[in-house]
Design a protein around this motif. Structure first.
Motif, mmCIF file in Angstrom:
data_model
loop_
_atom_site.group_PDB
_atom_site.id
_atom_site.type_symbol
_atom_site.label_atom_id
_atom_site.label_comp_id
_atom_site.label_asym_id
_atom_site.label_seq_id
_atom_site.Cartn_x
_atom_site.Cartn_y
_atom_site.Cartn_z
ATOM 1 N N LEU A 262 -77.908 94.314 74.176
ATOM 2 C CA LEU A 262 -78.302 93.951 75.534
ATOM 3 C C LEU A 262 -79.017 92.608 75.512
ATOM 4 O O LEU A 262 -79.976 92.421 74.782
ATOM 5 C CB LEU A 262 -79.238 95.013 76.116
ATOM 6 C CG LEU A 262 -78.687 96.437 76.173
ATOM 7 C CD1 LEU A 262 -79.782 97.408 76.571
ATOM 8 C CD2 LEU A 262 -77.527 96.536 77.147
ATOM 9 N N SER B 18 -67.712 95.640 74.589
ATOM 10 C CA SER B 18 -68.357 95.050 75.771
ATOM 11 C C SER B 18 -67.864 93.644 76.053
ATOM 12 O O SER B 18 -67.826 93.209 77.196
ATOM 13 C CB SER B 18 -69.873 94.943 75.577
ATOM 14 O OG SER B 18 -70.455 96.201 75.444
ATOM 15 N N LYS B 19 -67.535 92.938 74.978
ATOM 16 C CA LYS B 19 -67.313 91.496 75.074
ATOM 17 C C LYS B 19 -66.296 91.117 76.137
ATOM 18 O O LYS B 19 -66.524 90.211 76.923
ATOM 19 C CB LYS B 19 -66.848 90.957 73.710
ATOM 20 C CG LYS B 19 -67.973 90.281 72.953
ATOM 21 C CD LYS B 19 -67.463 89.702 71.639
ATOM 22 C CE LYS B 19 -68.547 89.810 70.588
ATOM 23 N NZ LYS B 19 -67.994 89.877 69.230
ATOM 24 N N ASN B 20 -65.170 91.805 76.141
ATOM 25 C CA ASN B 20 -64.070 91.383 77.009
ATOM 26 C C ASN B 20 -63.670 92.408 78.058
ATOM 27 O O ASN B 20 -62.667 92.246 78.736
ATOM 28 C CB ASN B 20 -62.849 91.027 76.158
ATOM 29 C CG ASN B 20 -63.189 89.964 75.147
ATOM 30 O OD1 ASN B 20 -63.729 88.917 75.498
ATOM 31 N ND2 ASN B 20 -62.917 90.239 73.871
ATOM 32 N N ASN B 21 -64.457 93.471 78.176
ATOM 33 C CA ASN B 21 -64.062 94.528 79.101
ATOM 34 C C ASN B 21 -65.079 94.641 80.237
ATOM 35 O O ASN B 21 -66.215 95.063 80.036
ATOM 36 C CB ASN B 21 -63.950 95.850 78.321
ATOM 37 C CG ASN B 21 -63.399 96.965 79.179
ATOM 38 O OD1 ASN B 21 -63.714 97.060 80.372
ATOM 39 N ND2 ASN B 21 -62.570 97.801 78.589
ATOM 40 N N ILE B 22 -64.644 94.288 81.428
ATOM 41 C CA ILE B 22 -65.574 94.268 82.566
ATOM 42 C C ILE B 22 -66.054 95.667 82.918
ATOM 43 O O ILE B 22 -67.188 95.860 83.368
ATOM 44 C CB ILE B 22 -64.947 93.556 83.794
ATOM 45 C CG1 ILE B 22 -66.004 93.308 84.878
ATOM 46 C CG2 ILE B 22 -63.774 94.349 84.354
ATOM 47 C CD1 ILE B 22 -65.543 92.404 86.001
ATOM 48 N N GLN C 186 -69.024 96.427 80.893
ATOM 49 C CA GLN C 186 -70.168 95.677 81.424
ATOM 50 C C GLN C 186 -70.740 96.364 82.666
ATOM 51 O O GLN C 186 -71.961 96.478 82.819
ATOM 52 C CB GLN C 186 -69.757 94.243 81.778
ATOM 53 C CG GLN C 186 -69.501 93.348 80.583
ATOM 54 C CD GLN C 186 -70.772 92.994 79.813
ATOM 55 O OE1 GLN C 186 -71.878 93.103 80.318
ATOM 56 N NE2 GLN C 186 -70.599 92.590 78.568
ATOM 57 N N LYS C 187 -69.864 96.832 83.535
ATOM 58 C CA LYS C 187 -70.326 97.524 84.750
ATOM 59 C C LYS C 187 -71.088 98.802 84.382
ATOM 60 O O LYS C 187 -72.105 99.130 84.978
ATOM 61 C CB LYS C 187 -69.138 97.873 85.663
ATOM 62 C CG LYS C 187 -68.573 96.666 86.412
ATOM 63 C CD LYS C 187 -67.398 97.076 87.313
ATOM 64 C CE LYS C 187 -66.816 95.854 88.010
ATOM 65 N NZ LYS C 187 -65.570 96.161 88.749
ATOM 66 N N THR D 127 -72.654 99.387 81.491
ATOM 67 C CA THR D 127 -73.935 98.970 80.914
ATOM 68 C C THR D 127 -74.947 98.697 82.025
ATOM 69 O O THR D 127 -76.099 99.153 81.989
ATOM 70 C CB THR D 127 -73.742 97.679 80.084
ATOM 71 O OG1 THR D 127 -72.859 97.959 79.012
ATOM 72 C CG2 THR D 127 -75.070 97.175 79.519
ATOM 73 N N ASN D 128 -74.488 97.970 83.011
ATOM 74 C CA ASN D 128 -75.316 97.621 84.149
ATOM 75 C C ASN D 128 -75.847 98.828 84.891
ATOM 76 O O ASN D 128 -77.022 98.910 85.233
ATOM 77 C CB ASN D 128 -74.436 96.823 85.127
ATOM 78 C CG ASN D 128 -75.062 95.514 85.445
ATOM 79 O OD1 ASN D 128 -76.261 95.461 85.690
ATOM 80 N ND2 ASN D 128 -74.278 94.463 85.430
ATOM 81 N N ASN E 11 -64.994 89.639 87.723
ATOM 82 C CA ASN E 11 -65.371 88.579 86.804
ATOM 83 C C ASN E 11 -66.412 89.079 85.798
ATOM 84 O O ASN E 11 -67.568 89.343 86.146
ATOM 85 C CB ASN E 11 -65.917 87.392 87.610
ATOM 86 C CG ASN E 11 -66.183 86.185 86.734
ATOM 87 O OD1 ASN E 11 -66.630 86.320 85.600
ATOM 88 N ND2 ASN E 11 -65.910 85.000 87.262
ATOM 89 N N ILE E 12 -65.991 89.193 84.562
ATOM 90 C CA ILE E 12 -66.878 89.757 83.545
ATOM 91 C C ILE E 12 -68.086 88.860 83.289
ATOM 92 O O ILE E 12 -69.177 89.349 82.984
ATOM 93 C CB ILE E 12 -66.113 90.061 82.232
ATOM 94 C CG1 ILE E 12 -66.983 90.880 81.268
ATOM 95 C CG2 ILE E 12 -65.637 88.768 81.566
ATOM 96 C CD1 ILE E 12 -66.242 91.430 80.072
ATOM 97 N N GLN F 227 -70.715 89.803 85.686
ATOM 98 C CA GLN F 227 -71.309 91.078 85.260
ATOM 99 C C GLN F 227 -72.298 90.852 84.120
ATOM 100 O O GLN F 227 -73.381 91.439 84.098
ATOM 101 C CB GLN F 227 -70.220 92.062 84.816
ATOM 102 C CG GLN F 227 -69.367 92.616 85.939
ATOM 103 C CD GLN F 227 -70.130 93.587 86.846
ATOM 104 O OE1 GLN F 227 -71.164 94.136 86.470
ATOM 105 N NE2 GLN F 227 -69.618 93.772 88.048
ATOM 106 N N LYS F 228 -71.938 90.030 83.172
ATOM 107 C CA LYS F 228 -72.838 89.752 82.043
ATOM 108 C C LYS F 228 -74.127 89.100 82.538
ATOM 109 O O LYS F 228 -75.221 89.407 82.071
ATOM 110 C CB LYS F 228 -72.148 88.845 81.020
ATOM 111 C CG LYS F 228 -71.127 89.563 80.157
ATOM 112 C CD LYS F 228 -70.480 88.617 79.145
ATOM 113 C CE LYS F 228 -69.416 89.333 78.324
ATOM 114 N NZ LYS F 228 -68.638 88.412 77.476
ATOM 115 N N ASN G 228 -76.316 91.624 84.272
ATOM 116 C CA ASN G 228 -76.941 92.412 83.229
ATOM 117 C C ASN G 228 -78.133 91.723 82.600
ATOM 118 O O ASN G 228 -79.183 92.319 82.381
ATOM 119 C CB ASN G 228 -75.893 92.625 82.134
ATOM 120 C CG ASN G 228 -75.683 94.074 81.877
ATOM 121 O OD1 ASN G 228 -76.654 94.821 81.817
ATOM 122 N ND2 ASN G 228 -74.442 94.475 81.766
ATOM 123 N N LEU H 147 -82.091 92.755 82.976
ATOM 124 C CA LEU H 147 -82.892 93.105 81.804
ATOM 125 C C LEU H 147 -84.115 92.209 81.653
ATOM 126 O O LEU H 147 -85.141 92.646 81.132
ATOM 127 C CB LEU H 147 -82.031 93.078 80.544
ATOM 128 C CG LEU H 147 -81.372 94.429 80.308
ATOM 129 C CD1 LEU H 147 -80.154 94.295 79.423
ATOM 130 C CD2 LEU H 147 -82.364 95.413 79.686
#
Lengths: 225, 225
Positions: free
Chosen positions: A92, A121-125, A128-129, A131-132, B124-125, B128-129, B132, B136
Motif C-alpha cells: 500500500l 494489483s499492478k495492472n488490474n483495476i 485496485q478498487k 484495495t480501495n 482508469n487504474i 484508482q492508484k 488509494n 492512505l
C-alpha cells in the motif's frame, strides 16, 4: 497451497477474482497459505511484518495499536469472512502507521502473500478498487472508534463494550479482568473498576473474580442511547 | 472552467494526468472550479456534502470531526499543494464517516467535482492508484493524531501544538484563546488553561488576553521528546 474448499472460499471473498487471468488465479492458489493461530498468538506485528492480505476463515482477530510503554487500544475486530489489507502494508502506497493483530480466539486464516498481491494489483483495476474499498472500510472502523473515544462518555462506552462482548461471546458472562477491559478500551484499570462498581451498585452487572455477569442488559442498553 | 496557470498546477498535482484521454482532460478542465474562501468559512460539511476532490492552491484548510454536542477535534491540516479526497466521499466505496473542512486562513482551492472524478475513476487504474494513495495518506494522518491523543501525555501534546502553531504562523505569538486550543486538541478549556498556567510558571510561555507568547521554545521542545 490451499485446498479446493478454501479456493471456493477465497474466490467468493475476493470480488476481483473473475477479472484475474488463469495464470494469476493459479499463482494465488499455489502461494496462499492456510495458517492456524491459537488464542493470544500474534498474527501481524507492525509495518516491518508485511505479510499479506488476510482472510479470516474462522475464529476472531483483534487489531490494535500499541504505545511505547505498552498501552494498547483495540481498533477493530475481524471475524469469519472478513478481510484485512493493512497487513499487506508494503503493498500500500503511503501507509505509514503501525498496527498489530492477535488471535483473540483460536483462528484459521488464509494468507495471500504481499508479493503476489502486489503483482496482481499492478495492472488490474478491479484489484485496485478492491484495495480501495477494504482500506476505506478499515478507515471507517478507525474513525468510529476514534469518535467513540473522543466524544462518548465513559459509562456509555463501557456499557456498549460489555453488550458487544456479550453478543460476541453469546453469553451473559464475560470472562475478562478489569485490566483486560481497560486494555481494549484504551483506559486505565482504575477507571474501569470504578465504573463497574457503579454498574454493580445499580444492579446492571455482577463482578466476580475474572468475570462480569450482565444482570440487566435492558438498563445497560438504555445507557448507550 | 480554470485558466492555463491553474491547468498547469493541477496537471502537476494529479499524478494520473498523463494517463487521461484528451477528452477526459478537457472534461476536467471545463468542470473544475477555482473557489475562494475567507478565513472561518466552511469548505466541506460532512458526508452529504460530496463536492469533489480538493486541491489547495493557497491558504490553509483544517479538517476536523464534530460531536453531537459541538465538540471538535482537528484531524489534519491541508496546505498549499495538498489534496483532499475525503471531500469526494460519495466517489469512495465504503467511506461512512463524517468530517468537516473549514478555511483556517483565506484560501483558494481548485475543486474537481465528484461526478467527473467518479467518471474518470471507473476505467482508469492510475486514477484508482491515486485515490488509494491519497486515502492512505489521510488514514495515516488520522492514525498519527489518534496515537497522539491516546498515548501522549497532555503536556507533551500541548507543547507540540504550540510549537507547530508557531511555525505555521511564523511567529512566537499565537493568537488563540484557550477555548480555541481546547477545540483543536479535543480537550476542555479548563485542562488547557491549567497546563498553560503551569507552562507560564515554568517560564515557557506568557499568556495574554487572546494570545500566547512562546518565551522558551527550547524548553518546550525538550518536553516533546
Amino acid at each position: 497451497m490451499i485446498n479446493n474448499k478454501d479456493i471456493d472460499f477465497i474466490s467468493n471473498k475476493l470480488e476481483f477474482w473473475n477479472s484475474l487471468t488463469i495464470t494469476e488465479k493459479k499463482q494465488i492458489i499455489s502461494k496462499s497459505q492456510l495458517i492456524s493461530y491459537t488464542k493470544g498468538k500474534s498474527v501481524y506485528d507492525g509495518l516491518d511484518d508485511c505479510r499479506g492480505l488476510i482472510i479470516v476463515k474462522n475464529g476472531q482477530l483483534r487489531t490494535y495499536i500499541l504505545s511505547d510503554n505498552g498501552k494498547e487500544v483495540t481498533l477493530y475486530r475481524l471475524f469469519h469472512d472478513e478481510i484485512c489489507i493493512m497487513s499487506a502494508s508494503c503493498a500500500l502506497n503511503n501507509m505509514n502507521f503501525d498496527l498489530y493483530i492477535e488471535a483473540e480466539k483460536d483462528s484459521e486464516i488464509i494468507l495471500i502473500p504481499t508479493d503476489i498481491y502486489s503483482e496482481i494489483s499492478k495492472n488490474n483495476i478491479e484489484v485496485q478498487k478492491f484495495t480501495n474499498k477494504v482500506t476505506l472500510t478499515r478507515f471507517s472502523d478507525v474513525m468510529w472508534i476514534m469518535e467513540q473515544i473522543l466524544f462518548m462518555s465513559f459509562d456509555k462506552r463501557l456499557a456498549m463494550f460489555l453488550l458487544d462482548q456479550s453478543s460476541i461471546e453469546k453469553s451473559d458472562t464475560i470472562y475478562m479482568t478489569h485490566e483486560d477491559i481497560a486494555k481494549h478500551m484504551g483506559s486505565a484499570r482504575e477507571v474501569v473498576s470504578r465504573m463497574l462498581k457503579y454498574f454493580q451498585n445499580e444492579g446492571y452487572v455482577k463482578t466476580e473474580r475474572g468475570s462480569i455477569i450482565l444482570k440487566n442488559k435492558k438498563k445497560l442498553q438504555s445507557i448507550t442511547f
